[in-house]
Write an enzyme that holds these catalytic residues in place. Sequence first.
Site, short mmCIF file in Angstrom:
data_model
loop_
_atom_site.label_atom_id
_atom_site.label_comp_id
_atom_site.label_asym_id
_atom_site.label_seq_id
_atom_site.Cartn_x
_atom_site.Cartn_y
_atom_site.Cartn_z
N ASN A 90 3.18 -6.92 -14.86
CA ASN A 90 3.84 -6.01 -13.92
C ASN A 90 5.21 -6.60 -13.56
OD1 ASN A 90 4.73 -4.98 -11.37
ND2 ASN A 90 2.73 -4.01 -11.15
N HIS A 149 8.51 -6.92 -9.57
CA HIS A 149 9.18 -7.93 -8.74
C HIS A 149 10.55 -8.33 -9.27
CE1 HIS A 149 5.46 -8.00 -6.56
NE2 HIS A 149 6.13 -8.60 -5.60
N HIS A 153 5.43 0.22 -11.34
CA HIS A 153 4.96 1.14 -10.30
C HIS A 153 6.16 1.93 -9.80
CE1 HIS A 153 2.51 1.54 -6.27
NE2 HIS A 153 2.95 2.70 -6.72
N ARG A 177 7.16 3.90 -7.15
CA ARG A 177 6.70 4.27 -5.81
C ARG A 177 7.46 5.49 -5.29
NH1 ARG A 177 3.69 -0.07 -3.03
NH2 ARG A 177 3.78 1.36 -1.29
N ARG A 199 11.21 1.73 -3.77
CA ARG A 199 11.72 0.48 -3.17
C ARG A 199 12.05 -0.58 -4.22
NH1 ARG A 199 6.29 -1.90 -0.34
NH2 ARG A 199 6.29 0.11 0.66
N GLU A 254 2.15 2.93 -12.95
CA GLU A 254 1.35 3.16 -11.74
C GLU A 254 2.06 4.17 -10.85
OE1 GLU A 254 1.02 -0.55 -9.74
OE2 GLU A 254 0.16 -1.55 -11.45
N THR A 276 0.08 -2.71 -2.75
CA THR A 276 -1.04 -1.77 -2.77
C THR A 276 -2.28 -2.38 -2.13
OG1 THR A 276 -0.12 -1.14 -4.89
CG2 THR A 276 -2.21 -0.13 -4.29
N GLU A 289 -9.28 0.56 -13.00
CA GLU A 289 -8.76 -0.79 -12.78
C GLU A 289 -9.37 -1.27 -11.47
OE1 GLU A 289 -4.60 -1.53 -13.34
OE2 GLU A 289 -4.66 -3.32 -12.07
N HIS A 294 -4.53 -7.38 -9.20
CA HIS A 294 -3.99 -7.52 -7.85
C HIS A 294 -4.31 -8.90 -7.28
CE1 HIS A 294 -2.44 -6.73 -3.90
NE2 HIS A 294 -1.82 -5.70 -4.43
N1 PXP Z 1 -2.59 -3.55 -10.67
C1 PXP Z 1 -2.22 -2.58 -9.80
C2 PXP Z 1 -2.85 -1.23 -9.91
C3 PXP Z 1 -1.23 -2.84 -8.82
O1 PXP Z 1 -0.88 -1.88 -7.94
C4 PXP Z 1 -0.64 -4.12 -8.78
C5 PXP Z 1 0.43 -4.42 -7.77
O2 PXP Z 1 1.53 -3.62 -7.99
C6 PXP Z 1 -1.03 -5.07 -9.75
C7 PXP Z 1 -2.03 -4.77 -10.67
C8 PXP Z 1 -0.41 -6.43 -9.81
O3 PXP Z 1 -0.67 -7.14 -8.65
P1 PXP Z 1 0.06 -8.55 -8.41
O4 PXP Z 1 1.53 -8.28 -8.34
O5 PXP Z 1 -0.52 -9.02 -7.13
O6 PXP Z 1 -0.28 -9.41 -9.59
#
Ligand code: PXP
Length: 259
Positions: free
Chosen positions: A6, A9, A42, A44, A48, A69, A100, A150, A213
């Site tokens: 992901n 960030h 994602h 959103r 953001r 996402e 999330t 998931e 997550h």
């Molecule tokens: N999976 C989903 C569905 C998420 O919403 C997120 C966070 O955006 C992640 C995985 C990844 O989470 P993390 O950034 O804490 O590794």
Amino acid sequence: MKLGVNIDHIAVLREARKINDPDPVEALGILKLAGADQVTIHLREDRRHICDEDAELIVQKSQLPVNLECSTQSEIIEIICRLKPHRATLVPEKREEVTTEGGLDIITYEESVLTAIERLHAHEIEVSLFIDPDLEAITRSDALGADWIELHTGTYANIYAMLFSGLHNSRHSVKELELPRHTLKTRLDESLTALKTAASHASSMGLKVAAGHGLNYQNVEAILDIDAVEELNIGQSIVARSVFTGLERAVKEMKALIR
Ligand code: PXP
């Protein structure tokens, strides 16, 4: 076990200055070279971090499958249907949340989840539902026609952090941090058992199972033992680590220019 990275960030860092650097699109080639199996972003509702242009370019340019996402909001689903990523993962969204928090409540919001799944399927986009490790939610996910679930690993990750690093985050009160170690250990075991049971249940119904997550370089090991989980989506810890694995080189490059 496959890894979806992901890259939200990276866009978070860019948005801190509202300039074009670092560009998440630039990460695509590095992810591929490094052996990632999927790129996850994602989009959103409040944009953001990842914006529409990022999502469009990432779907267009990525050589890896893109897992997008999103919430079930109608306008967002319309954008996803137009972009046609490989997969859409439906997640809950609250404006005030930092990330999330918790899985999608597909029992309360069944109608909007079903509408979103049907629209995405009509555009040949496979659908995953981001849910807590709850057996009823899994049975409903299957009934609604999801291809994947998931599993939200946030509870496990939070308890792990409290137990081994004395940390807590916004989902837990300081009171929980004061729990005796043996209680935290019991809660950690329970959270892992819930993930294992949920993954087996989903897999026995024919659903494909991902998890994610809060997973990081310390807590990921126990998750790797859950056979039914085919894929992990990890973001924050990988981008955070890349700051330190890359910082020395970045400073040396600037020093060389100054010299
Ligand atoms: N999976 C989903 C569905 C998420 O919403 C997120 C966070 O955006 C992640 C995985 C990844 O989470 P993390 O950034 O804490 O590794």
